[in-house]
Design an enzyme around this catalytic site. Structure first.
Site, PDB file in Angstrom:
ATOM      1  N   LYS A 113       6.712 -10.341   1.894  1.00 13.88           N
ATOM      2  CA  LYS A 113       7.291  -9.891  -0.163  1.00 13.88           C
ATOM      3  C   LYS A 113       8.670 -11.464  -0.393  1.00 13.88           C
ATOM      4  CE  LYS A 113       4.585  -6.244  -1.793  1.00 13.88           C
ATOM      5  NZ  LYS A 113       4.387  -4.497  -2.680  1.00 13.88           N
ATOM      6  N   LYS A 192      -5.974 -12.716   6.054  1.00 11.50           N
ATOM      7  CA  LYS A 192      -6.047 -11.564   5.352  1.00 11.50           C
ATOM      8  C   LYS A 192      -6.422 -12.106   3.743  1.00 11.50           C
ATOM      9  CE  LYS A 192      -3.419  -8.849   3.434  1.00 11.50           C
ATOM     10  NZ  LYS A 192      -2.490  -7.616   2.823  1.00 11.50           N
ATOM     11  N   LYS A 195      -4.105 -10.963  -3.017  1.00 11.21           N
ATOM     12  CA  LYS A 195      -3.750 -11.718  -4.130  1.00 11.21           C
ATOM     13  C   LYS A 195      -2.782 -12.804  -4.348  1.00 11.21           C
ATOM     14  CE  LYS A 195      -5.414  -6.830  -6.152  1.00 11.21           C
ATOM     15  NZ  LYS A 195      -5.162  -5.334  -6.804  1.00 11.21           N
TER      16      LYS A 195
HETATM   17  P1  AMP Z   1      -3.868  -4.173  -3.577  1.00 14.05           P
HETATM   18  O1  AMP Z   1      -4.305  -4.708  -4.378  1.00 14.05           O
HETATM   19  O2  AMP Z   1      -2.428  -4.459  -2.729  1.00 14.05           O
HETATM   20  O3  AMP Z   1      -3.154  -2.441  -4.156  1.00 14.05           O
HETATM   21  O4  AMP Z   1      -4.332  -3.065  -2.580  1.00 14.05           O
HETATM   22  C1  AMP Z   1      -5.565  -1.822  -2.679  1.00 14.05           C
HETATM   23  C2  AMP Z   1      -6.192  -1.322  -1.506  1.00 14.05           C
HETATM   24  O5  AMP Z   1      -7.361  -2.385  -0.521  1.00 14.05           O
HETATM   25  C3  AMP Z   1      -4.971  -0.921  -0.134  1.00 14.05           C
HETATM   26  O6  AMP Z   1      -5.919   0.345   0.358  1.00 14.05           O
HETATM   27  C4  AMP Z   1      -5.057  -2.055   0.712  1.00 14.05           C
HETATM   28  O7  AMP Z   1      -5.296  -1.867   1.884  1.00 14.05           O
HETATM   29  C5  AMP Z   1      -6.080  -2.159   0.405  1.00 14.05           C
HETATM   30  N1  AMP Z   1      -6.615  -3.402   0.762  1.00 14.05           N
HETATM   31  C6  AMP Z   1      -6.245  -4.909  -0.160  1.00 14.05           C
HETATM   32  N2  AMP Z   1      -6.500  -6.716   0.893  1.00 14.05           N
HETATM   33  C7  AMP Z   1      -7.017  -6.125   2.068  1.00 14.05           C
HETATM   34  C8  AMP Z   1      -7.710  -6.806   2.835  1.00 14.05           C
HETATM   35  N3  AMP Z   1      -8.157  -8.117   2.887  1.00 14.05           N
HETATM   36  N4  AMP Z   1      -8.741  -5.774   3.844  1.00 14.05           N
HETATM   37  C9  AMP Z   1      -8.990  -4.974   3.710  1.00 14.05           C
HETATM   38  N5  AMP Z   1      -8.484  -4.074   3.062  1.00 14.05           N
HETATM   39  C10 AMP Z   1      -7.748  -5.163   1.751  1.00 14.05           C
END
Ligand code: AMP
Ligand code: TRP
Length: 323
Positions: A113, A192, A195
């Site tokens: 980050k 990957k 957001k």
């Molecule tokens: P976040 O939006 O970063 O709070 O992520 C929420 C959940 O979604 C977490 O468990 C992340 O590991 C999962 N996640 C986010 N992006 C991906 C992705 N591209 N593939 C699989 N899991 C994801």
């Protein structure tokens, strides 16, 4: 045997996308029938990203709405907002005092980050300790997450083991649950889906925009007639998760055979995606304007989660000598 407790969280930093859905939401929603489930909106974590107050408020409600629309059942799952249980910040402090700087300095997420230009504030550095407190305060056994959170789970386990060695067996050592096939779903540009990379396909939104995103997924330059490797085809990788094995095998066969272009695969992907989320979209539009319902679900969840959290913090206060 003691029933298993599952917990996971998501930051309200934007619209929920297919990576979130397959990496965390779907596995968690599927488990809510068989294990005691805690799911929360990590609004305290979102503050590490210098989000605007109005965006934080709006996203918190919309992520909650999306979860309920996708099948989270508030009768079964304790669903709440992280900041509604302030005990978690007290535990964060207590755990911080047991956490070596080196453990946090090794975290990839912080390094990635800041390398991408995010302001390096103390909250961003201490992020994994708040996450450990989230997990440990509810004595969670299992934590479904995408692969990007694996190291944070290892840090949580390290902190819990160290704490128990010093103060006695109080904390439960949690296990990450990471599904291989959806641990790191690729986005429209092949990195990957995230957001912060601007390569997401959201679960809900305007049909035309979403179709355009899917039709814009990067592929290699093989022509219509060429034989193609399904494993190199991002539309296929996403389709596989949405369509069931039989349909996925059929698409793989067509790709290998040639005479079937990436455009065809994207079109099939869009149709499967749009169908998959149809019932969730319908549910979403039925509750969309009822923000008081969402607020009530989160408030009820906070009461239940708060009860569990207070019990753990009380034990911990005694153990460390605060009481
Ligand atoms: P976040 O939006 O970063 O709070 O992520 C929420 C959940 O979604 C977490 O468990 C992340 O590991 C999962 N996640 C986010 N992006 C991906 C992705 N591209 N593939 C699989 N899991 C994801
Ligand atoms: N850090 C997680 C993410 O960005 C969100 C999160 C916060 C979380 N606390 C948690 C996930 C506890 C699982 C358990 O995806």
């Amino acid at each position: 045997m003691k029933p298993k407790r599952m917990l996971s969280g998501i930051q309200p930093t934007g619209d929920v996308h297919l990576g979130n859905y397959f990496g965390m939401m779907k596995p968690a929603i599927e488990m809510q029938d068989s294990v005691e489930t805690y799911l929360f909106i990590a609004d305290l974590h979102a503050l590490t990203s210098s989000i605007e107050p109005d965006a934080l408020r709006k996203n918190t409600i919309s992520v909650a709405l999306d979860f309920i629309s996708c099948g989270l059942n508030p009768e079964k799952t304790i669903f709440f907002k992280q900041s509604d249980v302030p005990e978690v910040t007290e535990l964060t402090w207590i755990l911080s005092c047991q956490t070596s700087m080196g453990l946090l300095e090794r975290c990839h997420s912080y390094k990635d980050k800041t390398a991408r230009g995010m302001i390096s504030n103390h909250g961003l550095f201490a992020y994994p300790v708040l996450m450990a407190a989230d997990i440990l305060i509810y004595k969670s056994d299992i934590v479904p997450v995408g692969r990007d959170q694996k190291q944070h789970l290892e840090v949580t386990r390290d902190i819990a083991i160290r704490f128990n060695n010093r103060y006695g067996e109080i904390l439960t050592i949690p296990e990450a649950v990471i599904r291989n096939e959806s641990a790191a779903l690729p986005g429209t540009d092949g990195q990957k889906m995230s957001k912060s990379y601007g390569n997401t396909i959201e679960l809900f939104g305007d049909e035309k925009t979403l179709r355009k995103k899917i039709m814009g997924i990067v592929t290699d330059s093989k022509g219509l007639e060429d034989a193609k490797n399904p494993d190199d085809c991002i539309p296929y990788q996403i389709y596989k998760l949405l369509s069931g094995k039989k349909n996925a095998d059929e698409m793989a066969e067509k790709l290998r055979a040639g005479g079937y272009g990436y455009g065809h695969a994207k079109k099939e992907l869009f149709d499967a995606y749009w169908e998959h989320f149809r019932p969730f979209r319908e549910k979403r539009s039925a509750i969309l304007n009822d923000s008081s319902y969402i607020e009530k679900v989160l408030a009820d969840g906070a009461v239940k989660a708060g009860g569990t959290a207070r019990k753990t913090v009380c034990e911990i206060r005694k153990a460390v000598g605060l009481k």
